[in-house]
Design a protein around this motif. Structure first.
Motif, PDB file in Angstrom:
ATOM      1  N   ASP A 184      80.072  62.828 -39.377  1.00 58.23           N
ATOM      2  CA  ASP A 184      80.867  62.562 -38.021  1.00 58.23           C
ATOM      3  C   ASP A 184      81.423  63.633 -37.540  1.00 58.23           C
ATOM      4  N   LEU A 185      81.598  64.642 -37.999  1.00 57.99           N
ATOM      5  CA  LEU A 185      82.538  65.915 -37.453  1.00 57.99           C
ATOM      6  C   LEU A 185      81.504  66.989 -37.310  1.00 57.99           C
ATOM      7  N   ILE A 186      80.343  66.940 -37.804  1.00 58.91           N
ATOM      8  CA  ILE A 186      79.276  67.879 -37.854  1.00 58.91           C
ATOM      9  C   ILE A 186      78.062  67.484 -37.046  1.00 58.91           C
ATOM     10  N   LEU A 187      77.446  66.406 -37.435  1.00 59.16           N
ATOM     11  CA  LEU A 187      76.203  66.048 -36.982  1.00 59.16           C
ATOM     12  C   LEU A 187      76.334  65.419 -35.490  1.00 59.16           C
ATOM     13  N   LEU A 188      77.416  64.512 -35.235  1.00 59.01           N
ATOM     14  CA  LEU A 188      77.644  64.117 -34.060  1.00 59.01           C
ATOM     15  C   LEU A 188      77.850  65.071 -32.901  1.00 59.01           C
ATOM     16  N   PRO A 189      78.679  65.802 -33.122  1.00 58.91           N
ATOM     17  CA  PRO A 189      78.679  66.936 -31.880  1.00 58.91           C
ATOM     18  C   PRO A 189      77.517  67.846 -31.777  1.00 58.91           C
ATOM     19  N   LEU A 190      76.915  68.023 -32.904  1.00 61.34           N
ATOM     20  CA  LEU A 190      75.430  68.759 -32.767  1.00 61.34           C
ATOM     21  C   LEU A 190      74.446  67.894 -31.710  1.00 61.34           C
ATOM     22  N   LEU A 191      74.363  66.761 -32.157  1.00 57.03           N
ATOM     23  CA  LEU A 191      73.648  65.800 -31.402  1.00 57.03           C
ATOM     24  C   LEU A 191      73.911  65.697 -29.803  1.00 57.03           C
ATOM     25  N   ILE A 192      75.367  65.520 -29.878  1.00 56.62           N
ATOM     26  CA  ILE A 192      75.855  65.619 -27.991  1.00 56.62           C
ATOM     27  C   ILE A 192      75.427  66.893 -27.663  1.00 56.62           C
ATOM     28  N   MET A 193      75.886  67.991 -28.299  1.00 59.97           N
ATOM     29  CA  MET A 193      75.074  69.352 -27.549  1.00 59.97           C
ATOM     30  C   MET A 193      73.706  69.553 -27.141  1.00 59.97           C
ATOM     31  N   LEU A 194      72.936  68.715 -28.097  1.00 67.60           N
ATOM     32  CA  LEU A 194      71.257  69.012 -27.910  1.00 67.60           C
ATOM     33  C   LEU A 194      71.137  67.968 -26.877  1.00 67.60           C
ATOM     34  N   CYS A 195      71.824  66.770 -26.849  1.00 66.86           N
ATOM     35  CA  CYS A 195      71.458  65.909 -25.645  1.00 66.86           C
ATOM     36  C   CYS A 195      71.947  66.483 -24.159  1.00 66.86           C
ATOM     37  N   VAL A 196      73.161  67.175 -24.290  1.00 69.86           N
ATOM     38  CA  VAL A 196      73.567  67.774 -23.103  1.00 69.86           C
ATOM     39  C   VAL A 196      72.654  68.677 -22.543  1.00 69.86           C
ATOM     40  N   ARG A 197      72.064  69.713 -23.423  1.00 72.65           N
ATOM     41  CA  ARG A 197      71.264  70.816 -23.159  1.00 72.65           C
ATOM     42  C   ARG A 197      70.093  70.117 -22.502  1.00 72.65           C
ATOM     43  N   ILE A 198      69.349  69.139 -22.978  1.00 75.24           N
ATOM     44  CA  ILE A 198      68.174  68.534 -22.340  1.00 75.24           C
ATOM     45  C   ILE A 198      68.273  67.568 -21.366  1.00 75.24           C
ATOM     46  N   THR A 199      69.357  67.184 -21.008  1.00 74.22           N
ATOM     47  CA  THR A 199      69.423  66.240 -19.941  1.00 74.22           C
ATOM     48  C   THR A 199      69.654  67.111 -18.713  1.00 74.22           C
ATOM     49  N   PRO A 200      68.970  66.811 -17.594  1.00 72.01           N
ATOM     50  CA  PRO A 200      69.168  67.320 -16.249  1.00 72.01           C
ATOM     51  C   PRO A 200      70.563  67.604 -15.749  1.00 72.01           C
ATOM     52  N   ARG A 201      70.717  68.601 -15.280  1.00 71.36           N
ATOM     53  CA  ARG A 201      72.231  68.834 -14.895  1.00 71.36           C
ATOM     54  C   ARG A 201      72.911  68.099 -14.185  1.00 71.36           C
ATOM     55  N   ASP A 202      71.940  67.449 -13.037  1.00 70.43           N
ATOM     56  CA  ASP A 202      72.563  66.559 -11.954  1.00 70.43           C
ATOM     57  C   ASP A 202      73.013  65.191 -12.631  1.00 70.43           C
ATOM     58  N   ILE A 203      71.980  64.608 -13.494  1.00 71.52           N
ATOM     59  CA  ILE A 203      72.178  63.346 -14.108  1.00 71.52           C
ATOM     60  C   ILE A 203      73.567  63.400 -15.099  1.00 71.52           C
ATOM     61  N   TRP A 204      73.380  64.812 -15.800  1.00 68.90           N
ATOM     62  CA  TRP A 204      74.562  64.815 -16.859  1.00 68.90           C
ATOM     63  C   TRP A 204      75.872  64.884 -16.185  1.00 68.90           C
ATOM     64  N   SER A 205      76.090  65.596 -14.898  1.00 68.04           N
ATOM     65  CA  SER A 205      77.323  65.828 -14.202  1.00 68.04           C
ATOM     66  C   SER A 205      77.703  64.525 -13.551  1.00 68.04           C
ATOM     67  N   GLU A 206      76.708  63.613 -13.070  1.00 68.65           N
ATOM     68  CA  GLU A 206      77.297  62.403 -12.335  1.00 68.65           C
ATOM     69  C   GLU A 206      77.678  61.314 -13.427  1.00 68.65           C
ATOM     70  N   SER A 207      77.008  61.322 -14.650  1.00 68.47           N
ATOM     71  CA  SER A 207      77.189  60.565 -15.807  1.00 68.47           C
ATOM     72  C   SER A 207      78.511  60.811 -16.505  1.00 68.47           C
ATOM     73  N   LEU A 208      78.837  62.158 -16.630  1.00 71.04           N
ATOM     74  CA  LEU A 208      80.022  62.561 -17.180  1.00 71.04           C
ATOM     75  C   LEU A 208      81.246  62.354 -16.296  1.00 71.04           C
ATOM     76  N   ALA A 209      81.139  62.428 -14.783  1.00 70.44           N
ATOM     77  CA  ALA A 209      82.184  62.087 -13.963  1.00 70.44           C
ATOM     78  C   ALA A 209      82.450  60.754 -14.205  1.00 70.44           C
ATOM     79  N   ALA A 210      81.255  59.662 -13.995  1.00 70.78           N
ATOM     80  CA  ALA A 210      81.932  58.344 -14.310  1.00 70.78           C
ATOM     81  C   ALA A 210      82.464  57.930 -15.412  1.00 70.78           C
ATOM     82  N   ALA A 211      82.014  58.745 -16.467  1.00 70.88           N
ATOM     83  CA  ALA A 211      82.599  58.223 -17.666  1.00 70.88           C
ATOM     84  C   ALA A 211      83.980  58.770 -17.659  1.00 70.88           C
TER      85      ALA A 211
END
Length: 125
Positions: A64-91
């Motif tokens: 939980d302390l290693i794998l989950l943050p690594l998966l999140i970082m990978l997802c953030v890197r491959i997600t288009p920036r505009d979609i990520w910024s909109e989704s993060l702002a909504a969250a």
């Protein structure tokens, strides 16, 4: 030194990122690979089943302390920036749906994990 306030801040960031991944995966503009990786990451985050059970001392929480943050970082890197910024702002605004694992979600996750385990065992034998 890691203080309680820093730990709470980190936990809130992880929670916001998981919710943002869920929102971005639901966006129709999201490409297929980032969408599936985001869904897998969200499912793993809310899954009651871990790769390493939490009752095993120290190692149980390592995934939980290693794998989950690594998966999140990978997802953030491959997600288009505009979609990520909109989704993060909504969250962060808090007007997004609450992610809770209901009984149906738990059942589906258990079936998926059993399928993966069965496939792995049959592949080894």
């Amino acid at each position: 030194m890691l203080t309680l306030s820093k730990l709470r801040s980190w936990a809130k960031t992880v929670k916001d990122n998981i919710l943002a991944l869920y929102l971005s995966a639901r966006d129709e503009r999201m490409p297929a690979l980032p969408k599936w990786l985001a869904l897998i990451t969200v499912a793993y985050a809310i899954s009651p089943i871990d790769l390493v059970p939490d009752f095993i001392p120290i190692v149980g929480y390592a995934d939980d302390l290693i794998l989950l943050p690594l998966l999140i970082m990978l997802c953030v890197r491959i997600t288009p920036r505009d979609i990520w910024s909109e989704s993060l702002a909504a969250a962060k605004r808090g007007n997004a749906p609450r992610l809770t694992g209901g009984k149906l979600a738990a059942f589906v996750i258990v079936i998926i994990w059993l399928s993966v385990l069965t496939t792995a065992v049959l592949g080894i034998v």
